[in-house]
Write a protein that holds these residues in place. Structure first.
Motif, PDB file in Angstrom:
ATOM      1  N   GLU A  45      47.467  29.849  35.534  1.00 22.22           N
ATOM      2  CA  GLU A  45      47.549  29.995  36.983  1.00 22.22           C
ATOM      3  C   GLU A  45      47.739  31.441  37.456  1.00 22.22           C
ATOM      4  N   ILE A  46      48.280  32.309  36.609  1.00 20.71           N
ATOM      5  CA  ILE A  46      48.546  33.678  37.066  1.00 20.71           C
ATOM      6  C   ILE A  46      47.696  34.692  36.306  1.00 20.71           C
ATOM      7  N   ILE A  47      47.830  34.708  34.974  1.00 20.36           N
ATOM      8  CA  ILE A  47      47.169  35.753  34.191  1.00 20.36           C
ATOM      9  C   ILE A  47      45.651  35.638  34.290  1.00 20.36           C
ATOM     10  N   ASP A  48      45.122  34.405  34.177  1.00 19.52           N
ATOM     11  CA  ASP A  48      43.667  34.229  34.280  1.00 19.52           C
ATOM     12  C   ASP A  48      43.150  34.660  35.654  1.00 19.52           C
ATOM     13  N   GLU A  49      43.898  34.320  36.708  1.00 19.14           N
ATOM     14  CA  GLU A  49      43.473  34.698  38.053  1.00 19.14           C
ATOM     15  C   GLU A  49      43.469  36.221  38.231  1.00 19.14           C
ATOM     16  N   GLU A  89      43.081  38.436  35.801  1.00 15.80           N
ATOM     17  CA  GLU A  89      41.965  38.961  35.005  1.00 15.80           C
ATOM     18  C   GLU A  89      40.645  38.834  35.766  1.00 15.80           C
ATOM     19  N   LYS A  90      40.420  37.666  36.370  1.00 10.92           N
ATOM     20  CA  LYS A  90      39.167  37.454  37.110  1.00 10.92           C
ATOM     21  C   LYS A  90      39.048  38.444  38.267  1.00 10.92           C
ATOM     22  N   TYR A  91      40.147  38.630  38.990  1.00 11.54           N
ATOM     23  CA  TYR A  91      40.099  39.536  40.132  1.00 11.54           C
ATOM     24  C   TYR A  91      39.822  40.975  39.685  1.00 11.54           C
ATOM     25  N   ILE A  92      40.537  41.419  38.665  1.00 13.46           N
ATOM     26  CA  ILE A  92      40.340  42.798  38.177  1.00 13.46           C
ATOM     27  C   ILE A  92      38.898  43.001  37.726  1.00 13.46           C
ATOM     28  N   PHE A  93      38.325  42.022  37.009  1.00 16.84           N
ATOM     29  CA  PHE A  93      36.955  42.136  36.503  1.00 16.84           C
ATOM     30  C   PHE A  93      35.957  42.251  37.659  1.00 16.84           C
ATOM     31  N   LYS A  94      36.080  41.344  38.616  1.00 16.67           N
ATOM     32  CA  LYS A  94      35.116  41.338  39.717  1.00 16.67           C
ATOM     33  C   LYS A  94      35.231  42.598  40.563  1.00 16.67           C
ATOM     34  N   SER A  95      36.448  43.006  40.876  1.00 13.59           N
ATOM     35  CA  SER A  95      36.621  44.162  41.757  1.00 13.59           C
ATOM     36  C   SER A  95      36.134  45.448  41.090  1.00 13.59           C
ATOM     37  N   ARG A  96      36.366  45.586  39.791  1.00 11.45           N
ATOM     38  CA  ARG A  96      35.979  46.835  39.123  1.00 11.45           C
ATOM     39  C   ARG A  96      34.482  46.886  38.849  1.00 11.45           C
ATOM     40  N   ILE A  97      33.861  45.749  38.548  1.00 12.06           N
ATOM     41  CA  ILE A  97      32.405  45.730  38.381  1.00 12.06           C
ATOM     42  C   ILE A  97      31.721  46.052  39.711  1.00 12.06           C
TER      43      ILE A  97
END
Length: 1453
Positions: A1427-1431, A1433-1441
């Protein structure tokens, strides 16, 4: 069968009766357990054979012992004896906060006891076990012989002896095993390699339990031992000249030396005396000022100043107090130290005395002198053992006196258990004797031996020194008594002894030597042991006597000592023997023997000796702490692996500080100041740094510090040549040549002076010996006359009575005198030959040093000759490096010694590399008109193709077409201009320039080499910066052999040879791997091949290390099979060669190649834009793969949170309904809460995510504290509303106290019922009183509320800081403080017993908690991850790409 069981029970009862007596305690429960076990084993046919493994509980249960015994029977064909099993149980069940030592008599099967104990510790307590033996031989033997036995329990075992010789970097395979055997030196050396040198030697293996065999030897007698990883320090070789001067001055002063070590000096008509130390120091100061000033480096003067007094003291010690065959042994021109006071062991050549003492002993015997070394990295025995804290378990034949036991208990936090033998000992100690003179001592031993030989018994004589062995052997030989001598581990003796066997040995035979007596010898009384000296403590004496009377066999032992040699008054201020006797009469007894005096003094002084050991232990521990502090500070200043030379410079500063302050005491707070000082810098390390960094300025700085250093000028010259400063380079090399020649002259001059001094000293010594012999002869002639006058009547009667015997004796004496004279003459002749040989050895050392300097001068001459014929217009000059290598043997054929001597000069220089100047011709091509035409045609073709591309693609490929058009026009213009001016076209430069200009145009149709380079460059440049060179190697695409040939076509001849040598070495490794089917041997065999190639000069040492890293990488990727290694090796080898070719072409290192790849990346044009997004995604995925790992690390270090989670887990487990708990505590329920409370779209959370740097610990910790931790803490607060506990130990202790109390209640009820029944039957008032007494005890025990009682205890222990912050670990003094608390309360003994046993169980459960994760903790982390770490990770990946996409798009638009 019943009779067998009954006999076995009686045996166990007898065992425990003696056990209870010597330990002053009883354990009826353990006795019943053993009786039950052996009753079951005797009824084997009725035994339930479902015992196929140990129980899961850490407690040792009946089922565990049955399973263990059955496995022992299956392997050894016999069950372990009750005494052995008892020893295993006692050691296994040691107190939680203490280690334990067991005294087990020799011959009781300690090898099996250790193996069984190690298996139980590993399988039951899930702990790694290190088994420390007294020698490497025993460690290797036990690990190999018991491998199958351990394997039957699924326990892996190995040994660490010699592993670092074959594998210099990376984890040793032995540390993959659960049980590792080794000697202290091997363990300590591997710890230093792993922690200090950062080699990863021990991997991630934890040091948990240690089992020490013969603990007395390693913990007490070996207390001052420490392991050093020696590495030569440059600039120390010249200091041996100072040591030679000191030694020669002492020898020259001997003719004027008094018995009080005073030098008698005659000054004109007066004479006076000077202390020998002062005399030598004053002459040394003059020599340093007048003679050695030009030869000793200035940066070593301060070291000489504070060391010279110590050197002089050690020289006098070596000259007058250290004796051959007592303190040391000379063997093959090496000095081997003897531990004659304790173990009798003759140490190997790698152990040396410190601070010049070893060198002075070498000078004493005219041996080649070793360079002085300075200790810099070490680990002492005491610190090594203390690393295991309360998990030290040990076995020994003798624990010694109470003084020794107190010292062990205090230093290592131990208690003791004394094990009875399985058969009653039949050793009888006979009356000892102390002889007043040496002759009487030898005659008494002779009489004792003759008496035993007449009874057809065997005799073992244990002596203090090899000198004593030789004396007694010679004395017994005169009476035709043949003997076997034993004083070195390398000697082989027959352990099966028979009647009339005679062994004369040092104390080496008193430890671990198993002598087996046959039946005939047993019938005659067994083995008789004579100790010819009084050991320094009762422990060593018991060990010597323990060689006989083993395993219930017969035997006798006695002391026969020389009174004068063994008289030691120690701390008692007594001057004469009469004073000693008077003191004994006054304080002990009026009747005594001379031996009684010696034994009393020995035992009296043992306490003072123990105090000395304790002080030495404290000193060693302080040194170890200071060394650890040095490591931390030095590694924070300089990277150990990247800047090794700079680190070695810091290491020398630390070593010099240690040498200067070792006696007065080291101080931790001074170390950082010492390391930051810049005075007296050793220029040798600047030379090494210059070679590491390719930095010419380093050599120039070294010359500024030491103007006459030839090594600095040598390397400065070659680096100046490398930078094309030819004239300066030639001048530097000429200066180096001059200084190397000075070194040769110095070596020859000092060698000549040394020979002259030796000759003078030997002539004086010979005359002094003649004078002493003459005096002895005069005394021999005078003494018989005095005897005749005093005893004429008595002697005449003796002559008349035994005339025949006396005449025979006179004849024998005359004959013996003649023989002795011949022997003396032969000894003198042999001594002269030995002296000449040793002088030759010393001269040979100087010649070997000179050969190194001569080769360097020859190398310089060859370089200078190359420049004499050098034409800069037609030729190029390149500098190459090779190892300084010697193939020729020494004149006497001793190649090993010759190489060692030469390596001393290479290390001291330092001179690791030999410069080679390579002259190559500049190629000139004839002018050919067709080249201009070809250039013009190529330009025209480019122009046409560019126009076609632009037209046919409708402008879609306009940038590519434009590139061809511009390039074509440029080539046509250039061809016309070159033809007009008559210039040759440099096709190589043209091709290289064209490759850069049209890289994007040729990416789809260019040569294979360009295609591979672009594939390498396909990675986004940020990713390339993040990965290391091994990963970079993996990114190289598949390479073919044909591709390698094409890639290497343009290499120079020298580079081709270099590449070919590397390829040949790898090919040899491949052939070796194909021949072996043993996966574990591959790495060792490959290491041998690389070592041979380096030694032969085929490849350099740095290249060898690169190849070793490559092999290690293949080994890790091979998935544990030979075939896997071969496949991985084949592919990586081709990639490695490809990379080396690229390095040779560009003359750049891997890091520079990576930088060029980034540049190619930026030139790639539009194609790169579309690739970069995909590559960037892969890069972000790679970085984010570590995100969860970093979060888990921070989470696990959150002590407050972990403690709260553990408290909740224990509350749910022990105080709640399990069914309700299982329904509430699930990851799904926790997920629901998190899902409703955690929102990734929250702007504050997104800001933290955008700012986080995944590889940065501080940044990650901020994200954890701001975003993740509050959510976890909220959940814990929700579940902890009903939990009133704060400490985990409080919950466990309350449960254990209740359990132990209930067990006592049941026993009290049973006892009460029995008393009540007895009262009914006998109507006895006593029973009523007993019942009332029991009821009163019950009221006292259970009068206080358990919860309140537990809180009081835990609060007290917290206030005393006995419970650590994590709530799961406690102080080593916890139980002692707990017992103090109980003693302060007004509790009855039963209540104290209940609380102590409850606390022991609590601590054991806490220990087990550290290895497991409870349900709440497991469910919580699973929910947080989802609920926290996966969310996040997804946000960091999308925002940086998304961000990177914008950057790339803006660049290419």
């Amino acid at each position: 069968m019943e009779e067998l069981i009954e006999n076995n029970n009686w045996q166990i009862q007898d065992l425990f009766q003696e056990y209870n007596s010597i330990n002053q305690r009883s354990n009826e429960q353990l006795s019943n357990l053993l009786q039950r076990v052996y009753s079951s084993l005797n009824e084997e046919q009725e035994l339930d054979f479902n015992f196929n493994n140990f129980t899961s509980s850490p407690e040792l249960l009946y089922e565990d012992l049955i399973f263990l015994c059955l496995k022992v029977k299956g392997y050894f064909s016999y069950y372990p004896r009750p005494a052995q099993l008892l020893a295993v149980i006692e050691l296994y069940n040691h107190n939680f906060n203490q280690g334990r030592l067991a005294q087990i008599y020799t011959g009781e099967g300690k090898t099996l006891i250790i193996a069984m104990l190690a298996i139980l510790l590993n399988q039951k307590k899930q702990s790694n076990v290190d088994v420390v033996t007294s020698s490497p031989v025993l460690a290797t033997r036990d690990a190999e012989q018991l491998k199958e036995f351990y394997s039957s329990f699924s326990v892996t075992v190995s040994h660490n002896i010699g592993g670092s010789k074959s594998i210099t970097k990376g984890m040793l395979p032995c540390y993959n095993s659960k049980v590792v055997y080794g000697d202290p030196h091997s363990f300590q050396a591997d710890i230093l390699r792993h922690e200090y040198q950062e080699r990863g030697t021990m991997g991630n293996r934890k040091q948990e339990y240690i089992i020490v065999d013969e603990v007395d030897s390693m913990l007490i007698d070996g207390n001052s031992n420490k392991t050093l990883l020696s590495s030569p320090l440059p600039g120390m070789l010249d200091l041996t000249k100072v040591l030679r001067l000191i030694w020669d001055e002492i020898c020259k002063a001997e003719s004027n030396l008094s018995t009080e070590k005073k030098v008698m000096i005659i000054d004109e008509e007066n004479y006076y005396s000077v202390d020998l130390k002062e005399y030598v120091e004053s002459t040394l100061n003059l020599q340093l000022k007048d003679v050695l000033n030009e030869f000793i480096p200035k940066y070593r003067l301060n070291y000489i100043e504070f060391m010279k007094k110590t050197w002089i003291e050690n020289a006098i010690q070596a000259k007058y107090n250290l004796h051959e065959d007592c303190h040391y042994k000379i063997e093959n021109n090496n000095v081997r130290i003897i531990d004659f006071q304790n173990t009798g062991v003759i140490h190997k050549n790698n152990m040396q005395w410190e601070k010049g003492l070893h060198q002075f002993v070498q000078l004493k015997h005219n041996l080649p002198i070793s360079p002085i070394s300075i200790n810099t990295n070490y680990l002492s025995n005491i610190t090594f053992f203390k690393r295991y804290k309360n998990k030290i378990l040990g076995l020994t034949g003798t624990l010694g006196s109470q003084v020794t036991q107190n010292l062990l208990a205090k230093q290592y936090n131990l208690d003791f258990v004394f094990m009875p033998p399985y058969k009653k000992r039949q050793l009888k100690e006979e009356l000892g004797y102390a002889a007043l003179k040496e002759k009487e001592w030898k005659d008494t031993i002779l009489q004792a031996v003759q008496q035993q030989m007449n009874n057809k018994r065997a005799v073992l004589i244990i002596n203090r020194t090899i000198q004593d062995v030789n004396k007694i052997q010679l004395h017994l030989q005169n009476y035709n008594l043949k003997s076997v001598v034993y004083y070195d581990d390398s000697q082989q003796i027959d352990h099966d002894i028979k009647p009339n066997s005679l062994i004369i040995a040092t104390n080496l035979a008193g430890r671990g030597t198993d002598l087996i007596t046959n039946e005939e010898l047993e019938d005659n009384g067994g083995l008789h042991v004579i100790m010819s000296f009084l050991p320094r403590n009762i422990r060593i004496q018991q060990q010597g006597f323990g060689r006989t009377g083993r395993q219930g066999k017969k035997g006798t032992a006695q002391l026969i000592v020389n009174y004068e040699e063994n008289l030691y008054v120690g701390q008692l201020k007594l001057n004469t023997i009469e004073d000693v006797k008077a003191y004994y009469i006054r304080n002990v007894n009026t009747t005594f023997t001379t031996l009684d005096l010696l034994v009393y003094l020995r035992n009296f002084n043992e306490k003072f000796y123990s105090d000395e050991i304790e002080l030495e232990m404290k000193r060693l521990e302080n040194e170890d702490r200071c060394f650890e502090r040095f490591c931390r500070i030095a590694k924070s200043m300089v990277c150990f692996n990247e800047n090794h030379a700079a680190f070695k410079a810091l290491e020398e500063k630390w070593g010099l500080y240690l040498e200067e302050h070792q006696e007065t005491g080291l101080k931790e707070n001074e170390i950082e100041t010492i390391l930051n000082q810049n005075d007296s810098q050793n220029p040798k390390y600047l030379i090494l740094q210059g070679l590491e960094r390719d930095n010419l300025d380093m050599f120039r700085r070294a010359i500024q510090i030491q103007e006459n250093d030839p090594s600095a000028y040598y390397y400065q010259g070659f680096y100046e040549i490398k930078q094309k400063n030819f004239q300066q380079g030639i001048q530097s090399l000429q200066k180096a040549k001059e200084l190397f020649q000075n070194k040769i002259d110095d070596e020859k001059g000092f060698s000549t002076a040394f020979k002259l001094n030796r000759s003078q000293i030997e002539q004086f010594s010979k005359k002094l010996e003649e004078i002493r012999q003459s005096n002895n002869e005069e005394q021999t002639q005078m003494l018989p006359q005095l005897d005749l006058e005093m005893n004429s009547f008595q002697q005449s009667n003796e002559i008349n009575q035994d005339n025949h015997n006396n005449i025979s004796n006179i004849q024998n004496n005359t004959s013996n005198q003649e023989i002795q004279q011949d022997v003396n003459n032969q000894n003198i002749q042999n001594q002269n030959q030995n002296n000449q040989q040793k002088l030759d050895n010393s001269d040979s050392k100087a010649k070997n040093h000179i050969k190194v300097y001569e080769q360097l001068i020859q190398n310089i001459n060859e370089t200078l000759n190359t420049f004499n014929t050098f034409n800069p217009e037609k030729e190029n000059i390149d500098v190459n490096w090779a190892l300084l290598h010697f193939n020729e043997k020494n004149e006497d054929g001793d190649e090993k010694m010759s190489s060692k001597d030469k390596q001393e000069v290479i290390n001291d220089g330092p001179l690791p590399l030999l410069g080679k100047v390579i002259k190559t011709k500049k190629e000139r091509k004839k002018k050919k008109w067709w080249q201009y035409l070809a250039m013009f045609v190529i330009g025209a073709v480019q122009f046409v193709v560019g126009c076609a591309i632009s037209a046919l693609t409708c402008g879609a490929a306009l940038p590519i077409g434009k590139t061809f058009i511009i390039g074509g026009i440029s080539d046509m213009v250039y061809s016309v201009a070159a033809a007009w001016k008559g210039l040759n076209i440099d096709w190589g430069a043209w091709g290289q320039n064209k490759m850069i200009n049209i890289a994007s145009a040729l990416v789809l149709a260019g040569p294979s080499g360009i295609k591979e380079a672009l594939q390498i460059g396909g990675q986004a440049f940020q990713t390339i910066k993040q990965i290391g060179i091994n990963e970079f190697l993996d990114q190289i695409p598949t390479v073919t052999a044909d591709g390698l040939k094409k890639a290497g076509f343009w290499l120079s001849d020298l580079d081709k040879v270099n590449i070919q040598n590397q390829y040949q070495t790898l090919h040899m490794i491949q052939e070796t791997a194909l021949r072996t089917q043993n996966y574990h041997q591959i790495l060792n065999l490959a290491t041998e091949v690389i070592g041979d190639q380096v030694q032969n000069g085929t490849i350099s040492e740095s290249t060898g290390q690169n190849l070793y890293d490559l092999i290690n990488q293949c080994f890790q990727q091979s998935k544990g099979t030979v075939k896997g290694f071969q496949n991985s090796f084949c592919e990586l080898t081709k990639k490695y060669i490809k990379l080396q070719i690229a390095k040779c072409k560009t003359k750049k290192q891997e890091e520079n190649l990576k930088q060029e790849v980034e540049e190619i990346q930026n030139i790639m044009g539009y194609k790169a834009k579309f690739k970069n997004i995909n590559y960037m995604k892969q890069h972000q995925i790679m970085k984010l793969s570590n995100f969860q790992k970093f979060v888990q690390i921070i989470y696990s270090k959150d002590i407050e949170l972990q403690k709260k989670i553990l408290t909740l887990d224990l509350y749910f487990e022990k105080l709640c309904n399990p069914q309700n708990v299982n329904q509430q505590i699930t990851s799904i329920n926790i997920q629901k809460y998190l899902n409703s409370n955690f929102d990734i779209n929250d702007q504050d959370i997104q800001d933290e995510c955008n700012n986080v740097k995944i590889a940065d610990e501080i940044s990650m910790n901020r994200l954890y504290q701001k975003v993740i931790r509050p959510e976890i803490m909220d959940i814990c607060n929700i579940f902890s509303d009903k939990c009133q506990f704060i400490e985990p130990i409080e919950i466990i202790f309350e449960e254990q106290y209740q359990a132990h109390s209930n067990a006592h209640i049941e026993r009290f009820k049973l006892q009460n019922q029995q008393l009540f029944n007895l009262q009914q039957q006998m109507q006895n008032q006593v029973s009523t009183q007993q019942i009332e007494q029991i009821e009163q005890q019950l009221k006292q025990i259970f009068g206080q509320e358990p919860k309140q009682l537990v809180q009081n205890v835990i609060n007290y222990m917290k206030n005393q800081q006995m419970i650590n912050d994590d709530g799961i670990t406690v102080s080593n003094q916890f139980m002692n403080q707990f017992k103090n608390f109980l003693n302060q309360q007004n509790y009855c003994s039963q209540k104290i017993q209940i609380m102590e046993s409850a606390m022991q169980s609590t601590l054991q459960e806490l220990e087990n908690l550290r290895k497991t994760r409870k349900p709440f903790a497991k469910a919580l982390i699973e929910a947080v991850e989802i609920e926290i770490i996966d969310e996040i990770e997804k946000y960091i990946f999308k925002s940086r790409i998304k961000k990177q996409d914008k950057i790339l798009t803006s660049q290419y638009e």
